[in-house]
Design an enzyme around this catalytic site. Structure first.
Site, PDB file in Angstrom:
ATOM      1  N   ASP A 107       0.635  -1.356  -0.304  1.00 22.77           N
ATOM      2  CA  ASP A 107       0.033   0.263   0.357  1.00 22.77           C
ATOM      3  C   ASP A 107       0.826   1.044   0.152  1.00 22.77           C
ATOM      4  O   ASP A 107       1.494   1.419   0.859  1.00 22.77           O
ATOM      5  CB  ASP A 107      -1.203   0.088   1.252  1.00 22.77           C
ATOM      6  CG  ASP A 107      -2.241   0.994   1.226  1.00 22.77           C
ATOM      7  OD1 ASP A 107      -2.600   1.847   0.208  1.00 22.77           O
ATOM      8  OD2 ASP A 107      -3.277   0.793   1.889  1.00 22.77           O
TER       9      ASP A 107
ATOM     10  N   ASP B  48      -2.533   4.650  -2.642  1.00 24.22           N
ATOM     11  CA  ASP B  48      -4.020   5.392  -2.325  1.00 24.22           C
ATOM     12  C   ASP B  48      -4.168   6.559  -2.179  1.00 24.22           C
ATOM     13  O   ASP B  48      -3.323   7.517  -2.916  1.00 24.22           O
ATOM     14  CB  ASP B  48      -3.198   5.604  -0.464  1.00 24.22           C
ATOM     15  CG  ASP B  48      -4.362   6.492   0.766  1.00 24.22           C
ATOM     16  OD1 ASP B  48      -5.272   5.966   0.782  1.00 24.22           O
ATOM     17  OD2 ASP B  48      -3.577   7.561   0.961  1.00 24.22           O
TER      18      ASP B  48
ATOM     19  N   GLU C  17      -7.053   3.684  -5.736  1.00 25.12           N
ATOM     20  CA  GLU C  17      -7.635   4.148  -4.582  1.00 25.12           C
ATOM     21  C   GLU C  17      -7.803   5.695  -5.221  1.00 25.12           C
ATOM     22  O   GLU C  17      -7.778   6.830  -5.555  1.00 25.12           O
ATOM     23  CB  GLU C  17      -7.437   4.850  -3.527  1.00 25.12           C
ATOM     24  CG  GLU C  17      -8.678   4.469  -2.286  1.00 25.12           C
ATOM     25  CD  GLU C  17      -8.386   5.312  -1.501  1.00 25.12           C
ATOM     26  OE1 GLU C  17      -9.425   5.175  -0.853  1.00 25.12           O
ATOM     27  OE2 GLU C  17      -7.093   6.188  -0.887  1.00 25.12           O
TER      28      GLU C  17
ATOM     29  N   HIS D  13      -9.888  -1.699   4.902  1.00 24.80           N
ATOM     30  CA  HIS D  13     -10.364  -0.519   6.370  1.00 24.80           C
ATOM     31  C   HIS D  13     -10.703   0.437   6.221  1.00 24.80           C
ATOM     32  O   HIS D  13     -10.747   0.825   7.519  1.00 24.80           O
ATOM     33  CB  HIS D  13      -8.494  -0.340   5.924  1.00 24.80           C
ATOM     34  CG  HIS D  13      -8.085   0.852   5.471  1.00 24.80           C
ATOM     35  ND1 HIS D  13      -8.035  -0.380   3.553  1.00 24.80           N
ATOM     36  CD2 HIS D  13      -7.628   1.701   5.338  1.00 24.80           C
ATOM     37  CE1 HIS D  13      -7.622   1.469   3.322  1.00 24.80           C
ATOM     38  NE2 HIS D  13      -7.181   2.127   4.202  1.00 24.80           N
ATOM     39  N   ASP D  14     -10.985   1.621   5.051  1.00 23.24           N
ATOM     40  CA  ASP D  14     -11.867   2.771   5.683  1.00 23.24           C
ATOM     41  C   ASP D  14     -13.660   2.244   5.229  1.00 23.24           C
ATOM     42  O   ASP D  14     -14.222   3.404   6.342  1.00 23.24           O
ATOM     43  CB  ASP D  14     -11.617   3.497   4.414  1.00 23.24           C
ATOM     44  CG  ASP D  14     -10.520   3.938   4.832  1.00 23.24           C
ATOM     45  OD1 ASP D  14      -9.855   4.688   5.783  1.00 23.24           O
ATOM     46  OD2 ASP D  14      -9.039   5.182   3.656  1.00 23.24           O
TER      47      ASP D  14
END
Length: 528
Positions: free
Chosen positions: A96, A192, A234, A307-308
């Site tokens: 990530d 990200d 993302e 995770h979000d």
């Protein structure tokens, strides 16, 4: 990308996966110890949330050194053992990467604070006068630095200053770092909020800014060209149409995470905390739109949670017994029957649920900030907490529930975040022993996706588009047809589709004319 079309990705949030050195924090050796479990599940790619050096203001998404590993997770040697072992078992590992911002403890920012003459000053975004742009984590996106008499820009935490991608020297440093990880053997990256790197803050152009495609092209040419690299970007701030355009024209990204289907339980334009009931017809229209856009070009990402995002079975299914397992199976069936790459978030594979904690027990910076902001705005305490229970990021960050022992088998000591009390009856070991468990069902579903080309290549046709309770669609090629029938509700509903003459590939039911609550079946028809 063609080689990855049948791949399945599993996201690991290292803080919460497995603790092997008994400090209450997940670690790299814990991940390595469960690689056989992941391989047997049927996944191909592990997406590792950040394990770089970080003060952990935003749980590792605030990187202070891109080349070093945070000691709380282990060492760089531990990371290489994880990578080597994963490769031996036929698994890929993607890192990530946070390229929009660093930690304020990164050496670049420390140097930048020394003054405008320092070469690192221009690695960040500065202004003598702040604009009205607000931070995703509440408050102004500008932070005043008295000794410089200027403000730096931080779209997220005040400890996450945004990088100035318009500086070519910065970009070269970023590319050098990416090549370092590729040279070590890592298989790719989840990037990200990558839609923000092309921004022009002073023109208030943030997501999908004027330089985005230029930088993506440069990233490809400098880092990815000629290599087999798995990438997913993302991009929460772009439209479906742009997501399709970018994955079609930009070789740097195999696919993107786009969030139109995730935002349907929010009142539009009022942010994630103002909730509304999800309209299934709207979800059908959104996912149908996605499937049609990616019909001939580009590629979709299939995900409910990460995770979000909150736990899928609590957000979209029914976490109450006896519906939890069937609703989890229904959600997997509905989404993973579509075209795209499936993403499983740790614990989703056996139906982990969200959690409700007193505010002092939450650890997420976004949650703590929004609690204070909404209190200041005069929201009633109950309404604030209901929104946090529904949408808070710690819902998906509670420790992995491996078994029914004191801390769910995650650790032998008190974890960094409380274990969900329901780990006693919701855990990996218990579900894996159940022939009708979610794990067993999901393993079969993932095998079917790889066995039948129709899941990769088939056209998507939405059926019963105005039915408010059922989600039904078919996938077709000249040689095959699958029909996916899902009941989104806790009620018994008559099946509007004639299915008596169809074969069944996978089902969570024994009766197919009257559909039980959270019914899910994949029917199959071979075409001559």
């Amino acid at each position: 990308m063609e080689k990855n079309r049948k791949a399945v990705v599993y996201q690991i949030y290292p803080l919460s996966f497995k603790d092997t050195n008994h400090d209450g924090i997940g670690d790299l050796n814990g991940i390595t110890s469960e690689l056989d479990y992941l391989r047997d599940l049927g996944i191909d790619v592990i997406w590792l949330s950040p394990v770089y050096q970080s003060p952990m203001d935003d749980n590792g998404y605030d990187i202070s050194d891109y080349y070093q590993i945070n000691p709380m997770f282990g060492s760089k040697a531990d990371l290489m053992v994880l990578l080597t072992t994963a490769h031996q078992k036929g698994l890929k590992v993607i890192m990530d990467l946070v390229l929009n911002h660093t930690s304020d403890e990164h050496v670049w920012f420390k140097e930048a604070l020394k003054g405008k003459d320092n070469p690192y000053y221009d690695y960040y975004i500065w202004s003598e006068k702040p604009s009205d742009i607000t931070s995703v984590f509440s408050g102004s996106a500008w932070q005043f630095v008295p000794h410089l008499n200027e403000y730096y820009f931080h779209l997220f935490s005040v400890k996450q200053p945004d990088l100035n991608w318009q500086n070519p020297r910065l970009r070269q440093e970023i590319y050098q770092m990416i090549n370092h990880w590729l040279d070590l053997g890592f298989d790719g990256f989840r990037l990200d909020v990558i839609d923000l790197i092309g921004k022009d803050v002073h023109q208030k152009q943030l997501a999908d800014g004027p330089y985005l495609e230029t930088y993506l092209e440069e990233l490809y040419e400098t880092c990815f060209k000629g290599k087999e690299v798995f990438t997913v970007g993302e991009m929460p701030g772009i439209s479906l149409k742009r997501a399709n355009e970018i994955t079609t024209t930009q070789k740097a990204l195999d696919m993107v995470f786009q969030f139109d289907h995730i935002a349907l339980d929010e009142v539009q334009g009022q942010g994630k905390w103002v909730l509304k009931k999800l309209d299934l017809i709207a979800l059908k229209q959104t996912l149908n739109h996605t499937q049609q856009l990616f019909k001939h070009q580009g590629w979709a990402s299939l995900f409910w949670s990460n995770h979000d995002q909150p736990r899928a079975v609590s957000r979209y299914g029914n976490p109450k017994e006896p519906y939890r397992k069937d609703s989890a199976k229904m959600l997997f069936t509905l989404l993973f029957g579509m075209k795209g790459t499936p993403y499983i978030y740790q614990g989703e594979e056996f139906g982990m649920t969200g959690i409700q904690l007193p505010i002092e027990d939450y650890r997420d910076i976004e949650t703590k900030n929004i609690y204070q902001e909404l209190k200041t705005k005069g929201w009633p305490e109950a309404d604030i907490m209901n929104s946090i229970y529904a949408k808070g990021r710690d819902n998906s960050r509670t420790p992995m529930q491996w078994n029914d022992s004191a801390y769910g088998g995650f650790s032998t000591v008190t974890p960094w975040l409380k274990v969900n009390p329901n780990h006693i009856w919701i855990n990996r070991d218990l579900d894996s022993k159940d022939p009708n468990g979610i794990l067993s069902y999901l393993k079969t579903l993932l095998k079917l996706r790889k066995q039948y080309d129709v899941f990769t290549d088939g056209d998507f046709h939405l059926l019963e588009d105005q039915n408010p309770n059922l989600f039904i669609y078919e996938r077709t090629t000249p040689k095959e047809r699958v029909l996916v029938v899902c009941n989104w509700t806790s009620a018994n509903i008559e099946n509007p589709i004639k299915v008596d003459n169809l074969d069944i590939l996978l089902t969570n039911a024994s009766e197919h004319n009257t559909l039980k609550p959270y019914y899910a079946t994949i029917f199959y028809e071979k075409r001559d």
